[in-house]
Design a protein around this motif. Sequence first.
Motif, PDB file in Angstrom:
ATOM      1  N   ARG A   1       5.984  -0.486  -1.351  1.00 51.54           N
ATOM      2  CA  ARG A   1       5.401  -0.596  -0.011  1.00 51.54           C
ATOM      3  C   ARG A   1       3.895  -0.848  -0.041  1.00 51.54           C
ATOM      4  O   ARG A   1       3.387  -1.581   0.782  1.00 51.54           O
ATOM      5  CB  ARG A   1       6.056   0.019   0.758  1.00 51.54           C
ATOM      6  CG  ARG A   1       7.389   0.033   1.237  1.00 51.54           C
ATOM      7  CD  ARG A   1       8.159   1.060   2.027  1.00 51.54           C
ATOM      8  NE  ARG A   1       7.626   2.460   1.582  1.00 51.54           N
ATOM      9  CZ  ARG A   1       8.327   3.175   0.949  1.00 51.54           C
ATOM     10  NH1 ARG A   1       9.429   2.510   0.159  1.00 51.54           N
ATOM     11  NH2 ARG A   1       7.865   4.174   0.350  1.00 51.54           N
TER      12      ARG A   1
ATOM     13  N   GLN B   1       1.616  -3.822   0.922  1.00 55.25           N
ATOM     14  CA  GLN B   1       0.518  -3.713   2.090  1.00 55.25           C
ATOM     15  C   GLN B   1      -0.633  -4.259   1.792  1.00 55.25           C
ATOM     16  O   GLN B   1      -1.487  -4.950   2.772  1.00 55.25           O
ATOM     17  CB  GLN B   1       0.639  -2.398   2.639  1.00 55.25           C
ATOM     18  CG  GLN B   1      -0.293  -2.289   4.008  1.00 55.25           C
ATOM     19  CD  GLN B   1      -0.479  -0.734   4.281  1.00 55.25           C
ATOM     20  OE1 GLN B   1       0.139   0.253   3.581  1.00 55.25           O
ATOM     21  NE2 GLN B   1      -1.646  -0.287   4.822  1.00 55.25           N
ATOM     22  N   HIS B   2      -1.205  -3.938   0.702  1.00 55.82           N
ATOM     23  CA  HIS B   2      -2.725  -4.397   0.450  1.00 55.82           C
ATOM     24  C   HIS B   2      -2.804  -5.430  -0.468  1.00 55.82           C
ATOM     25  O   HIS B   2      -3.858  -6.167  -0.243  1.00 55.82           O
ATOM     26  CB  HIS B   2      -3.465  -2.994  -0.078  1.00 55.82           C
ATOM     27  CG  HIS B   2      -3.369  -1.994   0.495  1.00 55.82           C
ATOM     28  ND1 HIS B   2      -4.196  -1.741   1.645  1.00 55.82           N
ATOM     29  CD2 HIS B   2      -2.843  -0.555   0.231  1.00 55.82           C
ATOM     30  CE1 HIS B   2      -4.031  -0.644   2.368  1.00 55.82           C
ATOM     31  NE2 HIS B   2      -3.181   0.206   1.514  1.00 55.82           N
TER      32      HIS B   2
END
Length: 299
Positions: free
Chosen positions: A83, A87-88
């Motif tokens: 996750r 996200q990045h």
Amino acid sequence: MSVNVGTSVRDGEVGLGKVRQMWHLLEPLHAVVYYAPEVFEESAALGFGVEERWPSYFPLRAAPLGAVGSERVTSAFYSFSPRMVAQHMHPAWEIASPGRLLAARERGIDRAYGAIFGDRIHSPELAEAAALARRAAESANTAGRPLAAANAELPWPQAPHQQLWHAATILREHRGDGHLAALLIAGLDPVESLVSFAAIGAASVERFESRGWRSEEWSAASERLIERGLLNADGTATEAGRALRKSVEQHTDELAAAPWQALGPDAVAQLADLLGEFWIAVLGSGLLPSETTLGIGKV
């Protein structure tokens, strides 16, 4: 800075203690790229957030792989939550291409080393250290080591101080790729690798929380390790758990040894001596955290 690993060293051979010492010396020279304000400035100019280090960390480290997706980055980085990686990484290549990021990190480390080392970036000692480190890096076999191979494929910078950083990066990723192989052989999945490392005191549990795993995922991994007899109920390692982690670190040293064996004990000793003042300068800069998830100085 001596490290006791292995028991005997044959003539003409670099001992595993020296292999680990070279990691201890080179890791800070590489890692400064993820903390230096000059690199943050270069990343911000591309459009990345720099309020914390993670928005630029993932794409800066992954850029040598090309415009890969988060699943491949998660695989190569191993211990980060998928996750957190997603996200990045999902917006990363829309913000800037891998090529632009590689150019930014080269500019950033050029400026950062200049700020940390001052006129010493032009010293004969740094030039000699860069040449020796490059010899070791160029001898590294990158088969089965995706991050080392991706960085080794990049062109070498011209300036000695940038060559030193590039060599340190290839060698640390070479060791890191081998470390993942050692974890897989030990049967430690990404979360278990962190839980078992915290259990031997490599770093605090709070420090390992930076890898993005939820508390229930940490607890589930702890339960699996308890069932294997590797972890006590209080979160400390059992004797078997400590033995397994010791074998992981020794296996990592063994897999990291080839570039140093190729360089030879005399040249390795010379490089270690040359790196001392630059290692001290990086640590003295205050840029790096006092506690890391790598366990340097504790394993």
